[in-house]
Each structure stands twice: as C-alpha cells, then as structure tokens.
Scaffold this motif. Structure first.
Motif, PDB file in Angstrom:
ATOM      1  N   THR A 123       8.440  -9.444 -17.237  1.00  0.00           N
ATOM      2  CA  THR A 123       7.321  -8.987 -18.119  1.00  0.00           C
ATOM      3  C   THR A 123       6.443  -7.763 -17.822  1.00  0.00           C
ATOM      4  N   LEU A 124       6.938  -7.000 -16.352  1.00  0.00           N
ATOM      5  CA  LEU A 124       6.146  -5.927 -16.006  1.00  0.00           C
ATOM      6  C   LEU A 124       6.840  -4.679 -16.919  1.00  0.00           C
ATOM      7  N   PRO A 125       5.708  -3.830 -17.286  1.00  0.00           N
ATOM      8  CA  PRO A 125       6.315  -2.713 -18.461  1.00  0.00           C
ATOM      9  C   PRO A 125       7.136  -1.814 -17.683  1.00  0.00           C
ATOM     10  N   ASN A 126       6.964  -1.162 -16.377  1.00  0.00           N
ATOM     11  CA  ASN A 126       7.695   0.276 -15.942  1.00  0.00           C
ATOM     12  C   ASN A 126       8.763   0.027 -15.041  1.00  0.00           C
ATOM     13  N   LEU A 127       9.142  -1.229 -14.942  1.00  0.00           N
ATOM     14  CA  LEU A 127      10.280  -1.665 -13.956  1.00  0.00           C
ATOM     15  C   LEU A 127      11.594  -1.960 -14.722  1.00  0.00           C
ATOM     16  N   LYS A 128      12.662  -1.460 -14.253  1.00  0.00           N
ATOM     17  CA  LYS A 128      13.939  -1.852 -14.796  1.00  0.00           C
ATOM     18  C   LYS A 128      14.554  -2.707 -13.671  1.00  0.00           C
ATOM     19  N   LEU A 129      14.677  -3.791 -14.136  1.00  0.00           N
ATOM     20  CA  LEU A 129      15.225  -4.980 -12.960  1.00  0.00           C
ATOM     21  C   LEU A 129      16.804  -4.926 -13.345  1.00  0.00           C
ATOM     22  N   ARG A 130      17.434  -4.405 -12.245  1.00  0.00           N
ATOM     23  CA  ARG A 130      19.020  -4.132 -12.119  1.00  0.00           C
ATOM     24  C   ARG A 130      19.778  -5.131 -11.455  1.00  0.00           C
ATOM     25  N   GLY A 131      19.152  -5.923 -10.786  1.00  0.00           N
ATOM     26  CA  GLY A 131      20.030  -7.253  -9.925  1.00  0.00           C
ATOM     27  C   GLY A 131      19.313  -7.597  -8.844  1.00  0.00           C
ATOM     28  N   LEU A 132      20.379  -7.888  -8.010  1.00  0.00           N
ATOM     29  CA  LEU A 132      19.631  -8.608  -6.745  1.00  0.00           C
ATOM     30  C   LEU A 132      20.151  -7.941  -5.531  1.00  0.00           C
ATOM     31  N   MET A 133      19.528  -7.987  -4.494  1.00  0.00           N
ATOM     32  CA  MET A 133      20.138  -7.472  -3.098  1.00  0.00           C
ATOM     33  C   MET A 133      19.606  -8.633  -1.878  1.00  0.00           C
ATOM     34  N   PRO A 163      10.751   4.692 -15.836  1.00  0.00           N
ATOM     35  CA  PRO A 163      10.637   3.384 -15.279  1.00  0.00           C
ATOM     36  C   PRO A 163      11.320   3.240 -13.906  1.00  0.00           C
ATOM     37  N   LEU A 164      11.008   2.618 -12.852  1.00  0.00           N
ATOM     38  CA  LEU A 164      11.554   2.478 -11.561  1.00  0.00           C
ATOM     39  C   LEU A 164      12.819   1.357 -11.520  1.00  0.00           C
ATOM     40  N   ASN A 165      13.909   1.845 -11.077  1.00  0.00           N
ATOM     41  CA  ASN A 165      15.066   0.891 -10.986  1.00  0.00           C
ATOM     42  C   ASN A 165      14.494   0.099  -9.674  1.00  0.00           C
ATOM     43  N   ASN A 169       0.772  -1.286  -0.034  1.00  0.00           N
ATOM     44  CA  ASN A 169       0.189  -0.018  -0.027  1.00  0.00           C
ATOM     45  C   ASN A 169       0.893   1.428   0.032  1.00  0.00           C
ATOM     46  N   LYS A 170       2.223   1.152   0.142  1.00  0.00           N
ATOM     47  CA  LYS A 170       3.087   2.230   0.234  1.00  0.00           C
ATOM     48  C   LYS A 170       3.699   2.238  -1.195  1.00  0.00           C
ATOM     49  N   ALA A 171       3.344   1.386  -2.354  1.00  0.00           N
ATOM     50  CA  ALA A 171       4.201   1.175  -3.312  1.00  0.00           C
ATOM     51  C   ALA A 171       4.214   2.571  -4.066  1.00  0.00           C
ATOM     52  N   ARG A 172       3.018   3.325  -4.208  1.00  0.00           N
ATOM     53  CA  ARG A 172       3.055   4.496  -5.047  1.00  0.00           C
ATOM     54  C   ARG A 172       3.806   5.476  -4.384  1.00  0.00           C
ATOM     55  N   LEU A 173       3.855   5.711  -3.197  1.00  0.00           N
ATOM     56  CA  LEU A 173       4.544   6.855  -2.490  1.00  0.00           C
ATOM     57  C   LEU A 173       6.196   6.361  -2.735  1.00  0.00           C
ATOM     58  N   ALA A 174       6.463   5.109  -2.728  1.00  0.00           N
ATOM     59  CA  ALA A 174       7.740   4.759  -3.196  1.00  0.00           C
ATOM     60  C   ALA A 174       8.330   4.999  -4.793  1.00  0.00           C
ATOM     61  N   ALA A 175       7.161   4.657  -5.604  1.00  0.00           N
ATOM     62  CA  ALA A 175       7.405   4.922  -6.792  1.00  0.00           C
ATOM     63  C   ALA A 175       7.625   6.445  -7.323  1.00  0.00           C
ATOM     64  N   GLU A 176       7.009   7.126  -6.471  1.00  0.00           N
ATOM     65  CA  GLU A 176       6.815   8.586  -6.937  1.00  0.00           C
ATOM     66  C   GLU A 176       8.215   9.483  -6.204  1.00  0.00           C
ATOM     67  N   ASN A 177       8.850   8.914  -5.152  1.00  0.00           N
ATOM     68  CA  ASN A 177       9.639   9.571  -4.373  1.00  0.00           C
ATOM     69  C   ASN A 177      11.173   8.982  -4.428  1.00  0.00           C
ATOM     70  N   PHE A 178      11.326   7.753  -4.796  1.00  0.00           N
ATOM     71  CA  PHE A 178      12.602   7.169  -4.932  1.00  0.00           C
ATOM     72  C   PHE A 178      13.103   6.892  -6.354  1.00  0.00           C
ATOM     73  N   ASP A 179      14.260   6.629  -6.470  1.00  0.00           N
ATOM     74  CA  ASP A 179      14.745   6.381  -7.990  1.00  0.00           C
ATOM     75  C   ASP A 179      14.899   4.668  -7.877  1.00  0.00           C
TER      76      ASP A 179
END
Ligand code: PLP
Length: 234
Positions: A156-166, A124-126, A91-101
């Motif tokens: 398969t998700l359009p607006n994410l940039k999958l950069r790796g693993l943590m 797209p969100l990293n 439920n905080k996904a939108r806040l994260a997407a709007e404020n974080f890189d």
C-alpha cells in the motif's frame, strides 16, 4: 588476473553449475531468470570494488551506513548498483533511500514508511523484506508467520517497489537444516507471489559464501557473496 577477478570467475562458474543442476532437478519448472550475484563489499576498500567492477561485477552490498556512503562517494564515476543489506535504523532511512538502489533489510513498517516518504514515485526504491526464517530469538527480520500480512501492507506504500524476500538463516553446516530454512523461504516467496501478485516480485535473496549450494538448490535467484570474492574480513 588479480585475485578478485579469479574469485569472481570461480563464483560465477559455481553459480552457473548449481543453477543448471537445479534446473535439471526441476525439469518441469519454467526457466527461471538468471541467478544474480551480489558482491558484498563491507569492510573492503573502494579499490577492491573497482577491481570487481573491472571484472564485470555491477551489484554491491553494504552493511554499515557511514562506510557505505564513503565508498559510494569514492566510486561515483562508476555505474554501480548499491544494495543496503545490514540492519537499518529508521533514522537513517532517508540516507539509505537517497544513496542506495535497493534496501534488502526492511524489517519494520516504521522503516518501510520512512523509506517510502524519502523516495518518489518516479524513482521508487527497490526493497526486499527480511524474514527471520529460522525464528532466532533476538534476530532482525519479520517472523515467517507475519510475513504475508507485512508484505500486503508494504504494497500500500506508494514509493516502494517490493521485489521479494531476503533471509540470513541461522548459521549451520547441517544440510538438512539449510534445506529446511531455504525451502521455507522459497515457499513463502511463492505463496505471497500467488496471493498478492506484486507487480515486480522477482527476487529471492538467499545464500552466502558458505551456503550458496543449498540456497540455489532451494530456488534462490540472488546470492550475496562476500568472502568468496573479496577474501576474509578483518
Ligand atoms: C556479510 C554478509 C553477506 C556475505 O557473507 P559471506 O559469508 O562473506 O559471503 C551476505 N549477506 C549479508 C546480509 C551479510 O551481512
């Protein structure tokens, strides 16, 4: 120089030395991209972040949404790159997407879908996928055995940039255990990269103040450092 500047210098020097060591231990390996230092500023004031920025630091990590939003707001005049690294409720996904890189703690498809719908194709969100690499009971992160298929679905998700693993492995002073966990994450990173060839698969985020040497020896290219830069947290 302030403490934070001195600490940052020390951390960067240590990282550079460890990177050189890793390079010479793996002479046949191709040159890797430089190791990025993420300054973890959770619980620390915006003024301290400002000091770190003045010393050349650009990437900062935060764990708690409200604290982070206040800090981002207070530092809007600086060109900073913000990474969310704590557990994120969907439920905080939108806040994260709007404020974080970046969001480094993606650990469910529900969250990933919401992050994708809250982002756009031109911005797209990293993200990195958080892996429960030491298979701890009740700990956040994708099970190592499920990480391949999880990444495949993320792609398969359009607006994410999958950069790796943590990963945040189980805390231990045992170098053999550290090596085992970091080595396993490194292996997964390689396998998924080879198998799916994601377009910007370049980030292996592992290592904190207490275990950065083992992480870099295993091939980390992003270390997340709080205490060694900002001092102890209250
Ligand atoms: C707090 C935190 C760090 C930094 O830990 P230190 O031991 O202070 O360097 C790194 N990664 C994550 C995910 C954290 O929550």
């Amino acid at each position: 120089m302030t403490d934070i500047q001195t600490n940052l210098e020390k951390v960067k020097q240590q990282v550079a030395e460890l990177a050189k060591q890793h390079q010479s231990d793996n002479a046949s390996a191709p040159d890797r991209s430089p190791i990025k230092v993420l300054a973890v500023s959770k619980t620390h004031s915006p003024e301290k972040v400002r000091e770190a920025h003045a010393a050349g630091q650009s990437d900062f990590g935060e764990n708690y949404m409200q604290e982070a939003l206040d800090k981002i707001q207070a530092l809007q005049d600086l060109p900073l790159c913000w990474h969310f690294i704590g557990h994120l409720q969907s439920n905080k996904a939108r806040l994260a997407a709007e404020n974080f890189d970046w969001v480094q703690s993606v650990d469910s498809m529900k969250l990933a879908r919401k992050l994708s719908s809250a982002s756009s194709a031109d911005k797209p969100l990293n993200i990195t996928v958080q892996v429960n690499i030491s298979r701890e009971e009740g700990k956040f992160g994708i099970d190592p055995d499920d990480t391949e298929s999880f990444c495949q679905e993320i792609l398969t998700l359009p607006n994410l940039k999958l950069r790796g693993l943590m990963a945040i492995p189980e805390a231990t002073d045992d170098p053999a255990k550290q090596q085992e966990y970091f080595g396993a994450l490194r292996q997964l990173f390689q396998t998924i990269g080879d198998k799916f060839n994601p377009p910007e698969w370049d980030t292996l985020s592992m290592g904190m103040s207490g275990d950065l040497a083992a992480a870099i020896a295993a091939g980390s290219n992003m270390v997340r450092i709080g205490t060694a830069i900002f001092g102890p947290r209250q």
